[in-house]
Design a protein around this motif. Sequence first.
Motif, PDB file in Angstrom:
ATOM      1  N   ILE A 144     -10.538 -46.948  11.240  1.00 35.57           N
ATOM      2  CA  ILE A 144      -9.094 -47.021  11.008  1.00 35.57           C
ATOM      3  C   ILE A 144      -8.603 -45.701  10.432  1.00 35.57           C
ATOM      4  O   ILE A 144      -7.588 -45.161  10.871  1.00 35.57           O
ATOM      5  CB  ILE A 144      -8.752 -48.212  10.088  1.00 35.57           C
ATOM      6  CG1 ILE A 144      -9.054 -49.534  10.806  1.00 35.57           C
ATOM      7  CG2 ILE A 144      -7.283 -48.153   9.655  1.00 35.57           C
ATOM      8  CD1 ILE A 144      -8.954 -50.768   9.932  1.00 35.57           C
ATOM      9  N   GLY A 145      -9.336 -45.144   9.472  1.00 38.62           N
ATOM     10  CA  GLY A 145      -8.964 -43.866   8.874  1.00 38.62           C
ATOM     11  C   GLY A 145      -8.928 -42.751   9.909  1.00 38.62           C
ATOM     12  O   GLY A 145      -8.013 -41.917   9.912  1.00 38.62           O
ATOM     13  N   GLN A 146      -9.921 -42.710  10.789  1.00 40.49           N
ATOM     14  CA  GLN A 146      -9.964 -41.672  11.820  1.00 40.49           C
ATOM     15  C   GLN A 146      -8.783 -41.791  12.779  1.00 40.49           C
ATOM     16  O   GLN A 146      -8.166 -40.793  13.160  1.00 40.49           O
ATOM     17  CB  GLN A 146     -11.286 -41.753  12.604  1.00 40.49           C
ATOM     18  CG  GLN A 146     -12.485 -41.293  11.819  1.00 40.49           C
ATOM     19  CD  GLN A 146     -12.359 -39.841  11.380  1.00 40.49           C
ATOM     20  OE1 GLN A 146     -12.210 -38.945  12.200  1.00 40.49           O
ATOM     21  NE2 GLN A 146     -12.389 -39.634  10.078  1.00 40.49           N
ATOM     22  N   LYS A 147      -8.429 -43.013  13.151  1.00 34.86           N
ATOM     23  CA  LYS A 147      -7.293 -43.216  14.060  1.00 34.86           C
ATOM     24  C   LYS A 147      -5.975 -42.830  13.383  1.00 34.86           C
ATOM     25  O   LYS A 147      -5.077 -42.292  14.023  1.00 34.86           O
ATOM     26  CB  LYS A 147      -7.267 -44.659  14.565  1.00 34.86           C
ATOM     27  CG  LYS A 147      -8.425 -44.926  15.512  1.00 34.86           C
ATOM     28  CD  LYS A 147      -8.507 -46.353  15.955  1.00 34.86           C
ATOM     29  CE  LYS A 147      -9.748 -46.513  16.846  1.00 34.86           C
ATOM     30  NZ  LYS A 147      -9.966 -47.865  17.289  1.00 34.86           N
TER      31      LYS A 147
ATOM     32  N   SER B 256       2.172 -50.548   9.052  1.00 38.20           N
ATOM     33  CA  SER B 256       2.225 -51.306  10.307  1.00 38.20           C
ATOM     34  C   SER B 256       1.087 -50.895  11.228  1.00 38.20           C
ATOM     35  O   SER B 256       0.457 -51.738  11.876  1.00 38.20           O
ATOM     36  CB  SER B 256       3.560 -51.078  11.011  1.00 38.20           C
ATOM     37  OG  SER B 256       4.613 -51.643  10.283  1.00 38.20           O
ATOM     38  N   ARG B 257       0.825 -49.600  11.294  1.00 39.02           N
ATOM     39  CA  ARG B 257      -0.256 -49.118  12.162  1.00 39.02           C
ATOM     40  C   ARG B 257      -1.609 -49.601  11.651  1.00 39.02           C
ATOM     41  O   ARG B 257      -2.464 -50.006  12.441  1.00 39.02           O
ATOM     42  CB  ARG B 257      -0.221 -47.589  12.251  1.00 39.02           C
ATOM     43  CG  ARG B 257      -1.188 -47.053  13.270  1.00 39.02           C
ATOM     44  CD  ARG B 257      -0.819 -47.543  14.682  1.00 39.02           C
ATOM     45  NE  ARG B 257      -1.842 -47.124  15.616  1.00 39.02           N
ATOM     46  CZ  ARG B 257      -2.444 -47.931  16.485  1.00 39.02           C
ATOM     47  NH1 ARG B 257      -2.090 -49.194  16.580  1.00 39.02           N
ATOM     48  NH2 ARG B 257      -3.374 -47.473  17.279  1.00 39.02           N
TER      49      ARG B 257
ATOM     50  N   VAL C 201      -6.240 -39.639   3.451  1.00 45.65           N
ATOM     51  CA  VAL C 201      -6.257 -40.863   4.244  1.00 45.65           C
ATOM     52  C   VAL C 201      -7.151 -41.962   3.665  1.00 45.65           C
ATOM     53  O   VAL C 201      -6.719 -43.107   3.563  1.00 45.65           O
ATOM     54  CB  VAL C 201      -6.608 -40.574   5.723  1.00 45.65           C
ATOM     55  CG1 VAL C 201      -8.037 -40.132   5.887  1.00 45.65           C
ATOM     56  CG2 VAL C 201      -6.317 -41.772   6.585  1.00 45.65           C
ATOM     57  N   TYR C 202      -8.373 -41.643   3.277  1.00 45.05           N
ATOM     58  CA  TYR C 202      -9.272 -42.723   2.847  1.00 45.05           C
ATOM     59  C   TYR C 202      -8.905 -43.279   1.490  1.00 45.05           C
ATOM     60  O   TYR C 202      -9.009 -44.490   1.265  1.00 45.05           O
ATOM     61  CB  TYR C 202     -10.732 -42.275   2.912  1.00 45.05           C
ATOM     62  CG  TYR C 202     -11.175 -42.142   4.354  1.00 45.05           C
ATOM     63  CD1 TYR C 202     -11.332 -43.265   5.150  1.00 45.05           C
ATOM     64  CD2 TYR C 202     -11.364 -40.897   4.928  1.00 45.05           C
ATOM     65  CE1 TYR C 202     -11.687 -43.166   6.479  1.00 45.05           C
ATOM     66  CE2 TYR C 202     -11.728 -40.777   6.264  1.00 45.05           C
ATOM     67  CZ  TYR C 202     -11.885 -41.911   7.032  1.00 45.05           C
ATOM     68  OH  TYR C 202     -12.217 -41.816   8.352  1.00 45.05           O
TER      69      TYR C 202
END
Length: 117
Positions: free
Chosen positions: A77-80, A62-63, A92-93
């Motif tokens: 997006i990955g950093q957030k 969702s985020r 994450v990536y």
Amino acid sequence: MAKQKKDDNFLLYIPRKKHLTFEKRDGKIYLIFYHNKPIEKFLRWLVKKPAVSDIELDGLGSRVWELIDGENTVYDIGQKLLEEFGKEAEPVYERLIMYLRYLNRRGWIAFERGKQE
């Protein structure tokens, strides 16, 4: 998906939403699908399915959907996600790229080639 050149960095691509019918309920995103094509209507009648269905995305999904705004790159997006979810989002990536490619294969998002610097 935009044609990726050999020296392109996928993290600099910008995802854009193509599926625009969604809503947010209880902090989660639900993608809404209307089944109103003639063949879908027939199959709906045949198996007694509803005219509208939805898919619930989990918290992380969702985020990501919220962060796809046509300006954020895959890297942004990955950093957030790292800032908000920390270790829960790791790796994450790898996860983000797999998820974005899934959304792209389903036709719900598309990619625009960002500035490759």
